[in-house]
Design a protein around this motif. Structure first.
Motif, PDB file in Angstrom:
ATOM      1  N   SER A 128       0.825  -1.202   0.000  1.00 13.11           N
ATOM      2  CA  SER A 128       0.000   0.000   0.000  1.00 13.11           C
ATOM      3  C   SER A 128       0.865   1.260   0.000  1.00 13.11           C
ATOM      4  O   SER A 128       0.554   2.246  -0.688  1.00 13.11           O
ATOM      5  N   TYR A 129       1.965   1.222   0.746  1.00 14.52           N
ATOM      6  CA  TYR A 129       2.863   2.386   0.782  1.00 14.52           C
ATOM      7  C   TYR A 129       3.491   2.637  -0.588  1.00 14.52           C
ATOM      8  O   TYR A 129       3.615   3.788  -1.030  1.00 14.52           O
ATOM      9  N   LEU A 130       3.868   1.556  -1.282  1.00 16.24           N
ATOM     10  CA  LEU A 130       4.458   1.709  -2.611  1.00 16.24           C
ATOM     11  C   LEU A 130       3.448   2.270  -3.614  1.00 16.24           C
ATOM     12  O   LEU A 130       3.822   2.981  -4.558  1.00 16.24           O
ATOM     13  N   LEU A 131       2.170   1.962  -3.398  1.00 15.95           N
ATOM     14  CA  LEU A 131       1.137   2.424  -4.329  1.00 15.95           C
ATOM     15  C   LEU A 131       0.558   3.787  -3.954  1.00 15.95           C
ATOM     16  O   LEU A 131       0.212   4.581  -4.836  1.00 15.95           O
ATOM     17  N   THR A 132       0.429   4.047  -2.652  1.00 17.74           N
ATOM     18  CA  THR A 132      -0.308   5.249  -2.210  1.00 17.74           C
ATOM     19  C   THR A 132       0.474   6.145  -1.267  1.00 17.74           C
ATOM     20  O   THR A 132      -0.043   7.205  -0.892  1.00 17.74           O
ATOM     21  N   GLY A 133       1.679   5.744  -0.854  1.00 13.04           N
ATOM     22  CA  GLY A 133       2.381   6.512   0.157  1.00 13.04           C
ATOM     23  C   GLY A 133       1.789   6.253   1.536  1.00 13.04           C
ATOM     24  O   GLY A 133       1.107   5.252   1.763  1.00 13.04           O
TER      25      GLY A 133
END
Length: 349
Positions: free
Chosen positions: A168-173
């Motif tokens: 999720s962090y890689l996709l949305t920060g």
């Protein structure tokens, strides 16, 4: 005359207590029975609104195009069921050798149907399996194994949430999705440790024995089994982690089937979405409407339309429904004569 009078006096207080407690039990039962259809109707209503919003025609076109991939998703679900059954067997430790594989498979499929429809599904499934397997292991040992399996499932769900949060962090920060998945992982691991610590604590067991003397033997078996092994039940937890990896593969296939450009990162993100929806909608049968809404909200993250994102959840419901039907039919078509109730010595895990 004296003995009769003494008996009447001694029975007066328990009878009054039973009379006072009866309305509370009836109220609690009616609340449980009444809330289930309310949550079910709320879920179905939410799903109907979502279908209306994204467009039934577009949704139908996506689902029909993805249908040829469903057999692969069913095969992956079978693999996941095998891992869940193996986790239950690991929770019993060496004593699981007394449980035939066919009995374990039957209990696993019935428990799966219960987990999909009952509130707090995983706990209900473990309780169902404990009831089906207790004649082979004894009530206390079976209950301890069910609680251990529940703790292992919580830990596995927590640990798998961390790579989901990374995806999720890689996709949305550092978005709301990322924070929810991180919080979900930490909370589940802490709950797992807490469940096992409570199982192993001496005071709850002593209180249970003093309060309900007829459960003394089961309580002793339960705590003796619970105190064996580490605080975190590593063997069943590894099996549950493998089960979650099968589920990640399922979501990878489903996202590809509906036309989303799929990667490993998106598959883990979809798994994290499902786990968060499962936590939020635990009282809704099958999480109908809850997981669908979560995927529709995340359509932008998956770089697709709301109809395609929502189709991932709908196809998951379809596979889930298939296994619910199988588990519901098994008690009717596959009967096993259970042995006399056993009370073996607890086995360490």
């Amino acid at each position: 005359m004296v003995s009769n009078a003494h008996g009447e006096l001694s029975l007066a207080q328990p009878a009054a207590a039973v009379g006072a407690a009866a309305p509370q039990r009836v109220l609690k039962r009616w609340m449980v029975v009444g809330l289930r259809p309310v949550f079910a109707l709320a879920g179905v209503g939410t799903l109907a609104l979502l279908v209306h919003k994204v467009g039934p025609r577009e949704l139908g076109a996506v689902l029909s195009g993805a249908a040829p991939w469903l057999p692969w998703v069913v095969l992956l679900e079978l693999g996941r069921q095998c891992m869940d059954g193996l986790a239950t067997r690991c929770a019993y430790g060496p004593g699981a050798r007394s449980v035939p594989w066919r009995v374990l498979a039957r209990a696993q499929l019935i428990g799966t149907a219960v987990s999909s429809m009952a509130p707090a599904g995983r706990a209900a499934a473990e309780a169902t399996k404990a009831a089906l397997l207790s004649p082979y292991m004894g009530g206390g040992t079976a209950t301890a194994a069910a609680a251990t399996s529940q703790a292992a499932s919580l830990a596995a769900g927590g640990f798998i949430s961390f790579p989901c949060a990374l995806a999720s962090y890689l996709l949305t920060g550092m978005s709301l999705f990322t924070l929810l998945m991180l919080a979900h992982g930490v909370l589940l691991v802490l709950l797992s440790v807490g469940v096992r610590a409570c199982m192993r604590a001496k005071r709850p067991g002593a209180w249970l024995v003093c309060r309900f003397s007829r459960w003394a033997l089961h309580a002793e078996q339960f705590q003796a089994s619970a105190r064996c092994g580490a605080l975190l039940p590593w063997s069943p937890m590894r099996a549950f982690l493998c089960s979650r990896l099968f589920q990640v593969a399922q979501y990878g296939v489903l996202t590809y089937a509906v036309g989303i450009d799929t990667s490993l990162v998106q598959a883990f993100f979809a798994q994290g979405l499902y786990l968060c929806a499962l936590a939020v909608g635990s009282l809704v049968p099958g999480q109908v409407g809850v997981s669908d809404g979560a995927f529709a909200l995340a359509a932008g993250v998956l770089d697709t339309t709301a109809a395609r994102a929502m189709s991932v959840a709908l196809l998951g419901h379809l596979v889930q429904l298939l296994f619910v039907l199988v588990g519901a039919l098994i008690p009717l078509v596959w009967r096993i004569r259970a042995p006399l109730p056993a009370a073996p010595a607890p086995a360490c895990r």
